[in-house]
Write an enzyme that holds these catalytic residues in place. Structure first.
Site, PDB file in Angstrom:
ATOM      1  N   LYS A  26     -27.245 -28.102  22.908  1.00  0.00           N
ATOM      2  CA  LYS A  26     -27.889 -26.832  23.292  1.00  0.00           C
ATOM      3  C   LYS A  26     -28.693 -26.272  22.129  1.00  0.00           C
ATOM      4  O   LYS A  26     -28.362 -26.515  20.951  1.00  0.00           O
ATOM      5  CB  LYS A  26     -26.875 -25.792  23.773  1.00  0.00           C
ATOM      6  CG  LYS A  26     -25.918 -25.219  22.710  1.00  0.00           C
ATOM      7  CD  LYS A  26     -26.448 -24.011  21.957  1.00  0.00           C
ATOM      8  CE  LYS A  26     -25.653 -23.756  20.689  1.00  0.00           C
ATOM      9  NZ  LYS A  26     -26.228 -23.193  19.568  1.00  0.00           N
ATOM     10  N   PRO A 111     -25.927 -34.263  16.024  1.00  0.00           N
ATOM     11  CA  PRO A 111     -25.456 -34.149  14.644  1.00  0.00           C
ATOM     12  C   PRO A 111     -24.300 -33.159  14.496  1.00  0.00           C
ATOM     13  O   PRO A 111     -24.222 -32.169  15.227  1.00  0.00           O
ATOM     14  CB  PRO A 111     -26.681 -33.680  13.872  1.00  0.00           C
ATOM     15  CG  PRO A 111     -27.758 -33.451  14.840  1.00  0.00           C
ATOM     16  CD  PRO A 111     -27.335 -33.902  16.190  1.00  0.00           C
ATOM     17  N   LEU A 112     -23.454 -33.455  13.529  1.00  0.00           N
ATOM     18  CA  LEU A 112     -22.266 -32.642  13.264  1.00  0.00           C
ATOM     19  C   LEU A 112     -22.645 -31.337  12.563  1.00  0.00           C
ATOM     20  O   LEU A 112     -23.462 -31.367  11.639  1.00  0.00           O
ATOM     21  CB  LEU A 112     -21.379 -33.460  12.309  1.00  0.00           C
ATOM     22  CG  LEU A 112     -19.888 -33.471  12.540  1.00  0.00           C
ATOM     23  CD1 LEU A 112     -19.563 -33.922  13.939  1.00  0.00           C
ATOM     24  CD2 LEU A 112     -19.222 -34.385  11.511  1.00  0.00           C
ATOM     25  N   LEU A 116     -26.193 -27.260  17.071  1.00  0.00           N
ATOM     26  CA  LEU A 116     -26.553 -27.771  18.400  1.00  0.00           C
ATOM     27  C   LEU A 116     -25.332 -27.840  19.324  1.00  0.00           C
ATOM     28  O   LEU A 116     -25.396 -28.403  20.412  1.00  0.00           O
ATOM     29  CB  LEU A 116     -27.181 -29.170  18.281  1.00  0.00           C
ATOM     30  CG  LEU A 116     -28.497 -29.254  17.494  1.00  0.00           C
ATOM     31  CD1 LEU A 116     -28.870 -30.713  17.228  1.00  0.00           C
ATOM     32  CD2 LEU A 116     -29.631 -28.566  18.249  1.00  0.00           C
ATOM     33  N   ALA A 117     -24.220 -27.290  18.851  1.00  0.00           N
ATOM     34  CA  ALA A 117     -22.984 -27.197  19.645  1.00  0.00           C
ATOM     35  C   ALA A 117     -22.433 -28.553  20.083  1.00  0.00           C
ATOM     36  O   ALA A 117     -21.914 -28.695  21.191  1.00  0.00           O
ATOM     37  CB  ALA A 117     -23.182 -26.287  20.858  1.00  0.00           C
ATOM     38  N   GLY A 118     -22.524 -29.541  19.210  1.00  0.00           N
ATOM     39  CA  GLY A 118     -22.032 -30.875  19.548  1.00  0.00           C
ATOM     40  C   GLY A 118     -20.542 -30.899  19.873  1.00  0.00           C
ATOM     41  O   GLY A 118     -20.122 -31.570  20.824  1.00  0.00           O
ATOM     42  N   GLY A 119     -19.757 -30.210  19.102  1.00  0.00           N
ATOM     43  CA  GLY A 119     -18.309 -30.184  19.352  1.00  0.00           C
ATOM     44  C   GLY A 119     -18.002 -29.546  20.705  1.00  0.00           C
ATOM     45  O   GLY A 119     -17.174 -30.040  21.473  1.00  0.00           O
ATOM     46  N   SER A 120     -18.707 -28.460  21.006  1.00  0.00           N
ATOM     47  CA  SER A 120     -18.516 -27.793  22.300  1.00  0.00           C
ATOM     48  C   SER A 120     -18.955 -28.713  23.433  1.00  0.00           C
ATOM     49  O   SER A 120     -18.324 -28.756  24.501  1.00  0.00           O
ATOM     50  CB  SER A 120     -19.344 -26.501  22.352  1.00  0.00           C
ATOM     51  OG  SER A 120     -18.988 -25.661  21.283  1.00  0.00           O
ATOM     52  N   ALA A 121     -20.043 -29.449  23.211  1.00  0.00           N
ATOM     53  CA  ALA A 121     -20.529 -30.396  24.219  1.00  0.00           C
ATOM     54  C   ALA A 121     -19.454 -31.446  24.504  1.00  0.00           C
ATOM     55  O   ALA A 121     -19.176 -31.780  25.657  1.00  0.00           O
ATOM     56  CB  ALA A 121     -21.812 -31.069  23.726  1.00  0.00           C
ATOM     57  N   ASP A 153     -19.372 -21.660  23.352  1.00  0.00           N
ATOM     58  CA  ASP A 153     -20.502 -22.404  23.939  1.00  0.00           C
ATOM     59  C   ASP A 153     -20.062 -23.402  25.013  1.00  0.00           C
ATOM     60  O   ASP A 153     -20.904 -23.990  25.686  1.00  0.00           O
ATOM     61  CB  ASP A 153     -21.228 -23.224  22.850  1.00  0.00           C
ATOM     62  CG  ASP A 153     -21.885 -22.362  21.788  1.00  0.00           C
ATOM     63  OD1 ASP A 153     -22.111 -21.166  22.049  1.00  0.00           O
ATOM     64  OD2 ASP A 153     -22.174 -22.889  20.702  1.00  0.00           O
TER      65      ASP A 153
HETATM   66  P1  ATP Z   1     -21.906 -24.432  17.086  1.00  0.00           P
HETATM   67  O1  ATP Z   1     -23.387 -24.320  17.142  1.00  0.00           O
HETATM   68  O2  ATP Z   1     -21.223 -24.529  18.438  1.00  0.00           O
HETATM   69  O3  ATP Z   1     -21.220 -23.474  16.202  1.00  0.00           O
HETATM   70  P2  ATP Z   1     -22.337 -26.750  15.488  1.00  0.00           P
HETATM   71  O4  ATP Z   1     -23.326 -27.515  16.281  1.00  0.00           O
HETATM   72  O5  ATP Z   1     -22.856 -26.012  14.304  1.00  0.00           O
HETATM   73  O6  ATP Z   1     -21.542 -25.819  16.453  1.00  0.00           O
HETATM   74  P3  ATP Z   1     -20.347 -28.772  15.812  1.00  0.00           P
HETATM   75  O7  ATP Z   1     -20.925 -30.129  15.628  1.00  0.00           O
HETATM   76  O8  ATP Z   1     -20.091 -28.318  17.185  1.00  0.00           O
HETATM   77  O9  ATP Z   1     -21.216 -27.704  15.012  1.00  0.00           O
HETATM   78  O10 ATP Z   1     -18.996 -28.767  14.980  1.00  0.00           O
HETATM   79  C1  ATP Z   1     -18.469 -27.682  14.313  1.00  0.00           C
HETATM   80  C2  ATP Z   1     -17.126 -28.130  13.756  1.00  0.00           C
HETATM   81  O11 ATP Z   1     -16.227 -28.377  14.857  1.00  0.00           O
HETATM   82  C3  ATP Z   1     -17.168 -29.449  13.002  1.00  0.00           C
HETATM   83  O12 ATP Z   1     -17.464 -29.271  11.647  1.00  0.00           O
HETATM   84  C4  ATP Z   1     -15.775 -30.017  13.210  1.00  0.00           C
HETATM   85  O13 ATP Z   1     -14.924 -29.579  12.184  1.00  0.00           O
HETATM   86  C5  ATP Z   1     -15.272 -29.373  14.509  1.00  0.00           C
HETATM   87  N1  ATP Z   1     -15.139 -30.351  15.629  1.00  0.00           N
HETATM   88  C6  ATP Z   1     -14.048 -30.610  16.317  1.00  0.00           C
HETATM   89  N2  ATP Z   1     -14.252 -31.537  17.265  1.00  0.00           N
HETATM   90  C7  ATP Z   1     -15.533 -31.900  17.155  1.00  0.00           C
HETATM   91  C8  ATP Z   1     -16.347 -32.842  17.844  1.00  0.00           C
HETATM   92  N3  ATP Z   1     -15.897 -33.590  18.852  1.00  0.00           N
HETATM   93  N4  ATP Z   1     -17.628 -32.947  17.453  1.00  0.00           N
HETATM   94  C9  ATP Z   1     -18.112 -32.170  16.449  1.00  0.00           C
HETATM   95  N5  ATP Z   1     -17.379 -31.288  15.767  1.00  0.00           N
HETATM   96  C10 ATP Z   1     -16.102 -31.144  16.104  1.00  0.00           C
END
Ligand code: ATP
Length: 315
Positions: A26, A111-112, A116-121, A153
Protein backbone atom coordinates in the site's frame (compact mmCIF):
# COMPACT_ATOMS: atom_id res chain seq x y z
CA UNK A 1 -18.13 -15.41 13.59
CA UNK A 2 -18.70 -18.92 12.26
CA UNK A 3 -19.39 -21.94 14.42
CA UNK A 4 -16.34 -23.48 16.10
CA UNK A 5 -14.71 -26.46 14.39
CA UNK A 6 -15.51 -29.73 16.15
CA UNK A 7 -13.06 -32.68 16.08
CA UNK A 8 -16.05 -35.03 15.62
CA UNK A 9 -17.06 -33.35 12.35
CA UNK A 10 -17.11 -36.21 9.80
CA UNK A 11 -16.50 -34.00 6.80
CA UNK A 12 -12.94 -32.62 6.75
CA UNK A 13 -13.27 -28.86 6.27
CA UNK A 14 -11.14 -26.70 4.02
CA UNK A 15 -8.96 -27.94 1.19
CA UNK A 16 -6.24 -30.56 1.05
CA UNK A 17 -4.07 -28.89 -1.59
CA UNK A 18 -2.01 -25.72 -1.27
CA UNK A 19 -3.71 -22.31 -1.15
CA UNK A 20 -1.77 -19.45 -2.77
CA UNK A 21 -2.63 -15.85 -1.89
CA UNK A 22 -1.25 -12.70 -3.50
CA UNK A 23 -1.32 -9.48 -1.50
CA UNK A 24 -0.33 -5.97 -2.59
CA UNK A 25 1.75 -3.22 -1.00
CA UNK A 26 0.00 0.00 0.00
CA UNK A 27 0.88 3.63 -0.39
CA UNK A 28 -0.94 6.57 1.21
CA UNK A 29 -2.14 9.15 -1.31
CA UNK A 30 -2.93 11.38 1.66
CA UNK A 31 -1.66 10.73 5.16
CA UNK A 32 -3.06 13.19 7.68
CA UNK A 33 -1.68 12.63 11.17
CA UNK A 34 -3.65 14.15 14.04
CA UNK A 35 -2.93 14.31 17.75
CA UNK A 36 -1.52 11.47 19.82
CA UNK A 37 -4.39 9.60 21.48
CA UNK A 38 -4.58 8.25 25.03
CA UNK A 39 -3.90 4.73 23.70
CA UNK A 40 -0.56 5.80 22.17
CA UNK A 41 -1.80 5.86 18.55
CA UNK A 42 -2.18 8.99 16.43
CA UNK A 43 -5.55 9.87 14.98
CA UNK A 44 -5.28 9.38 11.21
CA UNK A 45 -7.16 10.58 8.19
CA UNK A 46 -5.70 8.73 5.25
CA UNK A 47 -6.41 7.56 1.71
CA UNK A 48 -4.91 4.12 1.15
CA UNK A 49 -4.07 2.88 -2.35
CA UNK A 50 -3.02 -0.70 -3.17
CA UNK A 51 -0.29 -1.01 -5.84
CA UNK A 52 1.01 -3.87 -7.99
CA UNK A 53 4.00 -4.94 -5.91
CA UNK A 54 2.97 -8.23 -4.35
CA UNK A 55 3.98 -10.70 -1.67
CA UNK A 56 2.74 -14.26 -2.07
CA UNK A 57 1.83 -16.64 0.74
CA UNK A 58 1.29 -20.37 0.18
CA UNK A 59 -0.49 -22.40 2.87
CA UNK A 60 -0.37 -26.20 3.01
CA UNK A 61 -1.75 -28.72 5.47
CA UNK A 62 0.67 -29.54 8.31
CA UNK A 63 0.81 -30.99 11.83
CA UNK A 64 2.12 -27.79 13.43
CA UNK A 65 2.41 -24.12 12.42
CA UNK A 66 5.61 -23.37 10.47
CA UNK A 67 6.84 -20.51 8.28
CA UNK A 68 9.58 -20.39 5.66
CA UNK A 69 10.40 -17.54 3.32
CA UNK A 70 12.30 -16.36 0.23
CA UNK A 71 12.93 -12.94 -1.30
CA UNK A 72 13.11 -9.47 0.32
CA UNK A 73 14.25 -9.58 3.93
CA UNK A 74 15.28 -13.26 3.98
CA UNK A 75 17.76 -13.76 6.81
CA UNK A 76 16.70 -10.45 8.45
CA UNK A 77 13.08 -11.18 9.25
CA UNK A 78 12.39 -13.53 12.18
CA UNK A 79 10.15 -16.46 11.25
CA UNK A 80 9.04 -17.11 14.82
CA UNK A 81 6.00 -16.04 16.84
CA UNK A 82 6.87 -12.37 16.27
CA UNK A 83 6.23 -12.67 12.53
CA UNK A 84 2.91 -11.16 11.50
CA UNK A 85 2.12 -14.22 9.36
CA UNK A 86 2.27 -16.50 12.40
CA UNK A 87 0.41 -13.99 14.56
CA UNK A 88 -2.36 -13.74 11.97
CA UNK A 89 -2.71 -17.52 11.59
CA UNK A 90 -2.94 -17.92 15.37
CA UNK A 91 -5.48 -15.07 15.66
CA UNK A 92 -7.73 -16.73 13.05
CA UNK A 93 -7.38 -20.15 14.74
CA UNK A 94 -8.28 -18.61 18.12
CA UNK A 95 -11.36 -16.83 16.91
CA UNK A 96 -12.71 -19.81 14.92
CA UNK A 97 -11.68 -22.62 17.27
CA UNK A 98 -9.64 -24.60 14.71
CA UNK A 99 -6.19 -26.03 15.51
CA UNK A 100 -3.50 -23.66 14.14
CA UNK A 101 -1.85 -26.23 11.87
CA UNK A 102 -0.33 -25.14 8.55
CA UNK A 103 2.92 -25.04 6.62
CA UNK A 104 3.26 -21.48 5.36
CA UNK A 105 5.72 -20.19 2.80
CA UNK A 106 6.17 -16.48 2.09
CA UNK A 107 7.66 -15.10 -1.15
CA UNK A 108 8.44 -11.49 -0.40
CA UNK A 109 8.84 -8.65 -2.90
CA UNK A 110 7.67 -5.82 -0.65
CA UNK A 111 10.73 -4.25 1.00
CA UNK A 112 11.06 -4.58 4.76
CA UNK A 113 10.25 -1.53 6.93
CA UNK A 114 9.79 0.46 3.73
CA UNK A 115 6.58 2.34 4.51
CA UNK A 116 4.69 0.01 2.14
CA UNK A 117 3.04 -2.04 4.91
CA UNK A 118 4.63 -5.32 3.86
CA UNK A 119 4.21 -6.93 7.26
CA UNK A 120 0.55 -5.92 7.37
CA UNK A 121 0.11 -7.28 3.84
CA UNK A 122 1.54 -10.63 4.92
CA UNK A 123 -0.82 -10.73 7.90
CA UNK A 124 -3.78 -10.10 5.57
CA UNK A 125 -2.53 -12.85 3.23
CA UNK A 126 -2.22 -15.30 6.12
CA UNK A 127 -5.82 -14.62 7.22
CA UNK A 128 -7.19 -15.20 3.70
CA UNK A 129 -4.99 -18.27 3.05
CA UNK A 130 -5.67 -20.01 6.37
CA UNK A 131 -9.38 -19.24 6.16
CA UNK A 132 -9.47 -21.16 2.85
CA UNK A 133 -7.11 -23.94 4.00
CA UNK A 134 -9.07 -24.55 7.19
CA UNK A 135 -12.50 -23.98 5.61
CA UNK A 136 -13.47 -21.48 8.29
CA UNK A 137 -15.44 -19.52 5.69
CA UNK A 138 -15.29 -16.04 7.20
CA UNK A 139 -16.53 -13.04 5.22
CA UNK A 140 -14.10 -10.27 4.24
CA UNK A 141 -15.63 -8.06 6.94
CA UNK A 142 -15.13 -10.78 9.58
CA UNK A 143 -11.51 -11.23 8.45
CA UNK A 144 -11.05 -7.44 8.58
CA UNK A 145 -12.28 -7.46 12.18
CA UNK A 146 -9.55 -9.94 13.18
CA UNK A 147 -7.11 -7.95 11.01
CA UNK A 148 -7.71 -4.76 13.04
CA UNK A 149 -6.30 -6.50 16.11
CA UNK A 150 -3.07 -7.27 14.24
CA UNK A 151 -2.24 -3.79 12.94
CA UNK A 152 -3.79 -0.56 11.69
CA UNK A 153 -3.09 -1.23 7.97
CA UNK A 154 -4.15 -4.90 7.93
CA UNK A 155 -7.92 -4.36 7.33
CA UNK A 156 -7.16 -2.23 4.25
CA UNK A 157 -4.96 -4.98 2.80
CA UNK A 158 -7.84 -7.46 3.09
CA UNK A 159 -9.97 -5.12 0.93
CA UNK A 160 -7.41 -3.38 -1.36
CA UNK A 161 -8.36 -0.80 -4.01
CA UNK A 162 -8.44 2.80 -2.85
CA UNK A 163 -10.05 3.46 0.52
CA UNK A 164 -10.40 5.98 3.29
CA UNK A 165 -8.82 5.06 6.62
CA UNK A 166 -9.83 6.75 9.88
CA UNK A 167 -9.36 6.09 13.58
CA UNK A 168 -5.79 4.76 13.82
CA UNK A 169 -6.21 3.70 10.16
CA UNK A 170 -8.11 0.49 10.90
CA UNK A 171 -11.59 1.86 10.06
CA UNK A 172 -11.70 1.44 6.29
CA UNK A 173 -14.38 2.59 3.89
CA UNK A 174 -14.27 2.46 0.08
CA UNK A 175 -14.02 5.74 -1.81
CA UNK A 176 -16.04 6.72 -4.83
CA UNK A 177 -13.48 6.94 -7.64
CA UNK A 178 -13.36 6.74 -11.44
CA UNK A 179 -11.96 3.43 -12.74
CA UNK A 180 -8.68 5.14 -13.62
CA UNK A 181 -5.37 3.25 -13.53
CA UNK A 182 -2.62 5.40 -12.01
CA UNK A 183 1.04 4.74 -12.84
CA UNK A 184 3.70 4.89 -10.13
CA UNK A 185 7.46 4.67 -9.76
CA UNK A 186 8.52 3.16 -6.46
CA UNK A 187 12.04 4.13 -5.33
CA UNK A 188 13.11 1.50 -2.80
CA UNK A 189 15.74 2.82 -0.38
CA UNK A 190 18.71 1.03 1.12
CA UNK A 191 17.62 -0.16 4.59
CA UNK A 192 14.35 0.57 6.39
CA UNK A 193 12.88 3.17 8.72
CA UNK A 194 10.96 2.24 11.85
CA UNK A 195 7.36 3.44 11.83
CA UNK A 196 7.25 4.24 15.61
CA UNK A 197 10.52 6.18 15.28
CA UNK A 198 9.04 8.24 12.41
CA UNK A 199 5.94 9.08 14.47
CA UNK A 200 8.10 10.07 17.46
CA UNK A 201 10.16 12.33 15.18
CA UNK A 202 6.96 13.97 13.93
CA UNK A 203 5.86 14.62 17.54
CA UNK A 204 9.29 16.08 18.28
CA UNK A 205 9.20 18.38 15.22
CA UNK A 206 5.68 19.52 16.09
CA UNK A 207 6.63 20.23 19.71
CA UNK A 208 9.68 22.23 18.55
CA UNK A 209 7.50 24.31 16.20
CA UNK A 210 4.78 24.63 18.85
CA UNK A 211 2.44 23.78 15.99
CA UNK A 212 -0.83 22.06 16.77
CA UNK A 213 -1.42 18.94 14.71
CA UNK A 214 -4.15 19.82 12.21
CA UNK A 215 -5.76 16.65 10.91
CA UNK A 216 -5.76 17.66 7.23
CA UNK A 217 -8.89 17.00 5.19
CA UNK A 218 -8.95 14.37 2.45
CA UNK A 219 -11.55 16.32 0.40
CA UNK A 220 -9.13 17.60 -2.28
CA UNK A 221 -7.60 14.17 -2.73
CA UNK A 222 -10.99 12.46 -2.94
CA UNK A 223 -12.12 14.96 -5.58
CA UNK A 224 -8.90 14.29 -7.54
CA UNK A 225 -9.74 10.57 -7.60
CA UNK A 226 -13.06 11.32 -9.29
CA UNK A 227 -11.41 12.86 -12.37
CA UNK A 228 -8.93 11.37 -14.88
CA UNK A 229 -6.03 13.89 -14.98
CA UNK A 230 -2.92 12.58 -13.13
CA UNK A 231 -1.70 16.18 -12.84
CA UNK A 232 -4.68 16.99 -10.61
CA UNK A 233 -4.05 13.92 -8.46
CA UNK A 234 -0.34 14.82 -8.26
CA UNK A 235 -1.18 18.24 -6.83
CA UNK A 236 -3.37 16.66 -4.14
CA UNK A 237 -0.87 14.09 -2.80
CA UNK A 238 0.35 14.72 0.74
CA UNK A 239 1.99 13.06 3.71
CA UNK A 240 2.25 14.58 7.20
CA UNK A 241 5.02 12.08 8.03
CA UNK A 242 7.23 13.26 5.18
CA UNK A 243 9.12 15.93 7.17
CA UNK A 244 9.87 13.37 9.87
CA UNK A 245 11.14 10.84 7.31
CA UNK A 246 13.30 13.53 5.68
CA UNK A 247 14.71 14.56 9.06
CA UNK A 248 15.63 10.95 9.81
CA UNK A 249 16.93 10.24 6.28
CA UNK A 250 18.04 13.55 4.68
CA UNK A 251 19.19 11.73 1.50
CA UNK A 252 15.52 11.22 0.56
CA UNK A 253 15.33 14.88 -0.47
CA UNK A 254 17.71 14.09 -3.35
CA UNK A 255 15.60 11.07 -4.35
CA UNK A 256 12.43 13.19 -4.45
CA UNK A 257 14.17 15.91 -6.45
CA UNK A 258 15.63 13.40 -8.92
CA UNK A 259 12.22 11.80 -9.59
CA UNK A 260 10.59 15.13 -10.28
CA UNK A 261 13.53 16.20 -12.49
CA UNK A 262 13.10 12.92 -14.41
CA UNK A 263 9.53 13.87 -15.28
CA UNK A 264 7.37 12.63 -12.41
CA UNK A 265 4.27 14.77 -11.79
CA UNK A 266 4.93 14.59 -8.04
CA UNK A 267 6.88 12.55 -5.54
CA UNK A 268 6.13 11.79 -1.90
CA UNK A 269 7.57 9.64 0.84
CA UNK A 270 5.40 6.53 1.22
CA UNK A 271 3.92 6.30 4.72
CA UNK A 272 6.74 6.42 7.25
CA UNK A 273 9.37 5.93 4.51
CA UNK A 274 12.04 5.49 3.38
CA UNK A 275 10.42 4.37 0.07
CA UNK A 276 9.54 7.32 -2.20
CA UNK A 277 6.71 7.05 -4.74
CA UNK A 278 6.24 9.14 -7.87
CA UNK A 279 3.12 9.63 -9.95
CA UNK A 280 3.77 9.38 -13.70
CA UNK A 281 1.64 10.48 -16.65
CA UNK A 282 1.47 6.92 -18.02
CA UNK A 283 3.15 3.50 -18.08
CA UNK A 284 5.90 4.51 -20.55
CA UNK A 285 6.75 7.62 -18.55
CA UNK A 286 6.96 5.52 -15.41
CA UNK A 287 9.45 3.15 -17.10
CA UNK A 288 11.58 6.12 -18.19
CA UNK A 289 11.59 7.71 -14.73
CA UNK A 290 12.51 4.38 -13.09
CA UNK A 291 15.42 3.88 -15.53
CA UNK A 292 16.69 7.38 -14.81
CA UNK A 293 16.47 6.93 -11.03
CA UNK A 294 18.36 3.63 -11.30
CA UNK A 295 21.07 5.29 -13.38
CA UNK A 296 21.41 8.17 -10.89
CA UNK A 297 21.95 5.87 -7.94
CA UNK A 298 19.56 7.79 -5.66
CA UNK A 299 17.84 4.61 -4.42
CA UNK A 300 18.56 0.90 -4.07
CA UNK A 301 16.14 0.04 -6.87
CA UNK A 302 13.36 1.79 -8.81
CA UNK A 303 10.32 -0.29 -9.77
CA UNK A 304 7.17 0.59 -11.67
CA UNK A 305 3.70 -0.24 -10.40
CA UNK A 306 0.07 0.61 -11.05
CA UNK A 307 -2.92 1.00 -8.82
CA UNK A 308 -5.47 0.47 -7.57
CA UNK A 309 -5.27 -3.35 -7.34
CA UNK A 310 -7.25 -5.88 -5.32
CA UNK A 311 -6.36 -6.79 -1.72
CA UNK A 312 -5.34 -10.27 -0.50
CA UNK A 313 -6.79 -12.76 -3.01
CA UNK A 314 -6.46 -16.49 -3.73
CA UNK A 315 -4.83 -17.39 -7.04
P1 ATP B 1 4.05 0.18 7.98
O1 ATP B 1 4.07 1.12 6.82
O2 ATP B 1 2.83 -0.70 8.05
O3 ATP B 1 4.38 0.77 9.29
P2 ATP B 1 6.53 -0.81 6.96
O4 ATP B 1 6.22 -1.04 5.53
O5 ATP B 1 7.31 0.41 7.29
O6 ATP B 1 5.19 -0.87 7.77
P3 ATP B 1 6.95 -3.59 7.45
O7 ATP B 1 7.74 -4.21 6.36
O8 ATP B 1 5.50 -3.82 7.45
O9 ATP B 1 7.27 -2.03 7.54
O10 ATP B 1 7.58 -4.12 8.80
C1 ATP B 1 7.67 -3.42 9.98
C2 ATP B 1 8.25 -4.37 11.01
O11 ATP B 1 7.30 -5.42 11.26
C3 ATP B 1 9.50 -5.10 10.55
O12 ATP B 1 10.67 -4.38 10.83
C4 ATP B 1 9.45 -6.41 11.32
O13 ATP B 1 10.11 -6.27 12.55
C5 ATP B 1 7.96 -6.62 11.64
N1 ATP B 1 7.37 -7.78 10.90
C6 ATP B 1 6.78 -8.82 11.44
N2 ATP B 1 6.34 -9.69 10.51
C7 ATP B 1 6.70 -9.17 9.33
C8 ATP B 1 6.55 -9.61 7.98
N3 ATP B 1 5.94 -10.74 7.65
N4 ATP B 1 7.05 -8.82 7.02
C9 ATP B 1 7.66 -7.64 7.34
N5 ATP B 1 7.83 -7.20 8.59
C10 ATP B 1 7.36 -7.95 9.58
Amino acid sequence: MTEAWRPEDDEPRGVSGPVRVRVPAKINLHLGVGPLRQDGYHELNTVYHAISIHDELTARRGDTLTLTMAGEGTGELALDESNLVIRAARALARSTGVPPHARLHLRKQIPLAGGLAGGSADAAAALVACDALWGTGLSRDELAEIAAGLGSDVPFLIHGGTALGTGRGEAVSPVLARPTVWHWVVAVAEGGLSTPVAYRELDRLRAARAAGPPLGSTDTLLAALRQPDPGVLAAALGNDLQDAALALRPSLAATLKAGEAAGALAGIVSGSGPTCVFLATGAADAEGIAAELDALDVCREARTAHGPVAGARIG
